[in-house]
Design a protein around this motif. Structure first.
Motif, PDB file in Angstrom:
ATOM      1  N   PRO A  20       0.882  -1.015   0.126  1.00  0.00           N
ATOM      2  CA  PRO A  20      -0.062  -0.172  -0.012  1.00  0.00           C
ATOM      3  C   PRO A  20       0.862   1.331  -0.060  1.00  0.00           C
ATOM      4  O   PRO A  20       0.399   2.472  -0.569  1.00  0.00           O
ATOM      5  N   ASP A  21       2.103   1.137   0.632  1.00  0.00           N
ATOM      6  CA  ASP A  21       2.869   2.484   0.634  1.00  0.00           C
ATOM      7  C   ASP A  21       3.552   2.815  -0.525  1.00  0.00           C
ATOM      8  O   ASP A  21       4.509   3.703  -0.920  1.00  0.00           O
ATOM      9  N   ALA A  39      -0.218 -10.058   8.037  1.00  0.00           N
ATOM     10  CA  ALA A  39      -1.276 -11.012   8.367  1.00  0.00           C
ATOM     11  C   ALA A  39      -1.135 -11.706   9.608  1.00  0.00           C
ATOM     12  O   ALA A  39      -1.905 -12.560  10.056  1.00  0.00           O
ATOM     13  N   LYS A  40       0.428 -11.451  10.302  1.00  0.00           N
ATOM     14  CA  LYS A  40       0.591 -12.057  11.480  1.00  0.00           C
ATOM     15  C   LYS A  40       0.541 -13.691  11.172  1.00  0.00           C
ATOM     16  O   LYS A  40       0.219 -14.410  12.164  1.00  0.00           O
ATOM     17  N   LEU A  41       1.088 -14.198  10.181  1.00  0.00           N
ATOM     18  CA  LEU A  41       1.064 -15.404   9.552  1.00  0.00           C
ATOM     19  C   LEU A  41       2.660 -15.785   9.406  1.00  0.00           C
ATOM     20  O   LEU A  41       3.257 -15.148   8.502  1.00  0.00           O
ATOM     21  N   ALA A  42       3.074 -16.668   9.887  1.00  0.00           N
ATOM     22  CA  ALA A  42       4.575 -17.269   9.923  1.00  0.00           C
ATOM     23  C   ALA A  42       4.460 -18.293   8.642  1.00  0.00           C
ATOM     24  O   ALA A  42       3.813 -19.345   8.750  1.00  0.00           O
ATOM     25  N   ILE A  43       5.105 -17.821   7.614  1.00  0.00           N
ATOM     26  CA  ILE A  43       5.620 -18.960   6.376  1.00  0.00           C
ATOM     27  C   ILE A  43       6.936 -19.287   6.370  1.00  0.00           C
ATOM     28  O   ILE A  43       7.705 -18.388   6.631  1.00  0.00           O
ATOM     29  N   VAL A  44       7.184 -20.434   6.131  1.00  0.00           N
ATOM     30  CA  VAL A  44       8.737 -20.866   5.786  1.00  0.00           C
ATOM     31  C   VAL A  44       8.956 -21.083   4.545  1.00  0.00           C
ATOM     32  O   VAL A  44       8.260 -21.910   3.744  1.00  0.00           O
ATOM     33  N   PRO A  45       9.840 -20.294   3.824  1.00  0.00           N
ATOM     34  CA  PRO A  45      10.183 -20.246   2.467  1.00  0.00           C
ATOM     35  C   PRO A  45      10.787 -21.786   2.029  1.00  0.00           C
ATOM     36  O   PRO A  45      11.390 -22.066   2.946  1.00  0.00           O
ATOM     37  N   PHE A  46      10.447 -22.245   0.976  1.00  0.00           N
ATOM     38  CA  PHE A  46      11.035 -23.442   0.615  1.00  0.00           C
ATOM     39  C   PHE A  46      12.510 -23.611   0.359  1.00  0.00           C
ATOM     40  O   PHE A  46      13.294 -24.635   0.238  1.00  0.00           O
ATOM     41  N   SER A  47      13.131 -22.319   0.295  1.00  0.00           N
ATOM     42  CA  SER A  47      14.490 -22.170   0.194  1.00  0.00           C
ATOM     43  C   SER A  47      15.164 -22.752   1.398  1.00  0.00           C
ATOM     44  O   SER A  47      16.240 -23.161   1.344  1.00  0.00           O
ATOM     45  N   ALA A  48      14.376 -22.592   2.463  1.00  0.00           N
ATOM     46  CA  ALA A  48      14.821 -23.367   3.863  1.00  0.00           C
ATOM     47  C   ALA A  48      15.376 -24.849   3.705  1.00  0.00           C
ATOM     48  O   ALA A  48      15.843 -25.334   4.602  1.00  0.00           O
ATOM     49  N   PHE A  49      14.496 -25.157   2.753  1.00  0.00           N
ATOM     50  CA  PHE A  49      14.647 -26.902   2.421  1.00  0.00           C
ATOM     51  C   PHE A  49      15.609 -27.262   1.394  1.00  0.00           C
ATOM     52  O   PHE A  49      15.207 -28.415   0.760  1.00  0.00           O
ATOM     53  N   GLY A  50      16.121 -26.197   0.496  1.00  0.00           N
ATOM     54  CA  GLY A  50      17.028 -26.622  -0.381  1.00  0.00           C
ATOM     55  C   GLY A  50      16.507 -25.804  -1.691  1.00  0.00           C
ATOM     56  O   GLY A  50      17.303 -26.031  -2.648  1.00  0.00           O
ATOM     57  N   GLU A  72     -10.554 -16.861  11.010  1.00  0.00           N
ATOM     58  CA  GLU A  72      -9.782 -15.481  11.249  1.00  0.00           C
ATOM     59  C   GLU A  72      -8.432 -15.481  10.561  1.00  0.00           C
ATOM     60  O   GLU A  72      -8.240 -14.328  10.072  1.00  0.00           O
ATOM     61  N   VAL A  73      -7.776 -16.714  10.517  1.00  0.00           N
ATOM     62  CA  VAL A  73      -6.576 -16.692   9.847  1.00  0.00           C
ATOM     63  C   VAL A  73      -6.859 -16.250   8.446  1.00  0.00           C
ATOM     64  O   VAL A  73      -6.039 -15.426   7.781  1.00  0.00           O
ATOM     65  N   PHE A  74      -7.654 -16.897   7.722  1.00  0.00           N
ATOM     66  CA  PHE A  74      -7.904 -16.774   6.241  1.00  0.00           C
ATOM     67  C   PHE A  74      -8.432 -15.415   5.868  1.00  0.00           C
ATOM     68  O   PHE A  74      -8.050 -14.625   5.079  1.00  0.00           O
ATOM     69  N   SER A  75      -9.281 -14.851   6.761  1.00  0.00           N
ATOM     70  CA  SER A  75      -9.599 -13.490   6.734  1.00  0.00           C
ATOM     71  C   SER A  75      -8.529 -12.668   6.705  1.00  0.00           C
ATOM     72  O   SER A  75      -8.431 -11.635   5.907  1.00  0.00           O
ATOM     73  N   SER A  76      -7.862 -12.606   7.718  1.00  0.00           N
ATOM     74  CA  SER A  76      -6.437 -11.632   7.815  1.00  0.00           C
ATOM     75  C   SER A  76      -5.551 -11.759   6.591  1.00  0.00           C
ATOM     76  O   SER A  76      -5.279 -10.931   6.048  1.00  0.00           O
ATOM     77  N   LEU A  77      -5.590 -12.957   6.174  1.00  0.00           N
ATOM     78  CA  LEU A  77      -4.544 -13.280   5.027  1.00  0.00           C
ATOM     79  C   LEU A  77      -5.303 -12.556   3.590  1.00  0.00           C
ATOM     80  O   LEU A  77      -4.547 -12.026   2.854  1.00  0.00           O
ATOM     81  N   ARG A  78      -6.546 -12.909   3.443  1.00  0.00           N
ATOM     82  CA  ARG A  78      -7.186 -12.233   2.468  1.00  0.00           C
ATOM     83  C   ARG A  78      -7.127 -10.699   2.354  1.00  0.00           C
ATOM     84  O   ARG A  78      -6.875 -10.084   1.343  1.00  0.00           O
ATOM     85  N   LYS A  79      -7.301 -10.255   3.696  1.00  0.00           N
ATOM     86  CA  LYS A  79      -7.353  -8.700   3.609  1.00  0.00           C
ATOM     87  C   LYS A  79      -5.795  -8.144   3.517  1.00  0.00           C
ATOM     88  O   LYS A  79      -5.636  -7.105   2.754  1.00  0.00           O
ATOM     89  N   THR A  80      -4.602  -9.070   3.981  1.00  0.00           N
ATOM     90  CA  THR A  80      -3.427  -8.704   3.670  1.00  0.00           C
ATOM     91  C   THR A  80      -3.032  -8.584   2.060  1.00  0.00           C
ATOM     92  O   THR A  80      -2.365  -7.590   1.535  1.00  0.00           O
ATOM     93  N   LEU A  81      -3.568  -9.652   1.454  1.00  0.00           N
ATOM     94  CA  LEU A  81      -3.108 -10.168   0.062  1.00  0.00           C
ATOM     95  C   LEU A  81      -3.911  -8.761  -0.848  1.00  0.00           C
ATOM     96  O   LEU A  81      -3.461  -8.405  -1.859  1.00  0.00           O
ATOM     97  N   SER A  82      -5.178  -8.499  -0.457  1.00  0.00           N
ATOM     98  CA  SER A  82      -6.203  -7.642  -1.182  1.00  0.00           C
ATOM     99  C   SER A  82      -5.303  -5.980  -1.277  1.00  0.00           C
ATOM    100  O   SER A  82      -5.774  -5.276  -2.119  1.00  0.00           O
ATOM    101  N   LYS A  83      -4.499  -6.015  -0.012  1.00  0.00           N
ATOM    102  CA  LYS A  83      -3.760  -4.629  -0.277  1.00  0.00           C
ATOM    103  C   LYS A  83      -2.782  -4.408  -1.175  1.00  0.00           C
ATOM    104  O   LYS A  83      -2.093  -3.347  -1.450  1.00  0.00           O
ATOM    105  N   LEU A  84      -2.283  -5.587  -1.973  1.00  0.00           N
ATOM    106  CA  LEU A  84      -1.139  -5.644  -2.973  1.00  0.00           C
ATOM    107  C   LEU A  84      -1.702  -5.392  -4.386  1.00  0.00           C
ATOM    108  O   LEU A  84      -2.787  -5.592  -4.626  1.00  0.00           O
ATOM    109  N   SER A  85      -0.986  -4.518  -5.291  1.00  0.00           N
ATOM    110  CA  SER A  85      -1.311  -4.086  -6.489  1.00  0.00           C
ATOM    111  C   SER A  85      -0.291  -4.423  -7.473  1.00  0.00           C
ATOM    112  O   SER A  85       0.760  -4.748  -7.118  1.00  0.00           O
TER     113      SER A  85
END
Length: 85
Positions: A20-21, A39-50, A72-85
């Protein structure tokens, strides 16, 4: 008490999207940090696994997520993704 872990494989192909900024998500680390901070959601990139550092695939642990928290988790994720352009 949980006796095992449950992992999901998720694809976040967000490199090149703008926050958004107006800041560009230019690499996997920035995508990972954006999802964590917004989104306050921790994800681990596959690069951590090679995988390569530009992989768009992530691992998401859902072993400790209560059924009541899923919406609640999916709602937060949808909101976070919808902010991107």
């Amino acid at each position: 008490a949980p006796q095992a872990a449950i992992y999901l494989t998720v694809k976040f192909d967000l490199t090149g999207k703008k926050k958004p900024d107006g800041t560009l998500l230019s690499n996997q680390k920035e995508v990972t940090n954006y999802i964590l901070n917004e989104a306050k959601l921790a994800i681990v990139p596959f690069s951590a696994f090679g995988s390569s550092d530009d992989s768009v695939w992530y691992r998401l642990s859902v072993g400790t997520c209560a059924a009541e928290e899923i919406d609640e988790v999916f709602s937060s994720l949808r909101k976070t993704l919808s902010k991107l352009s």
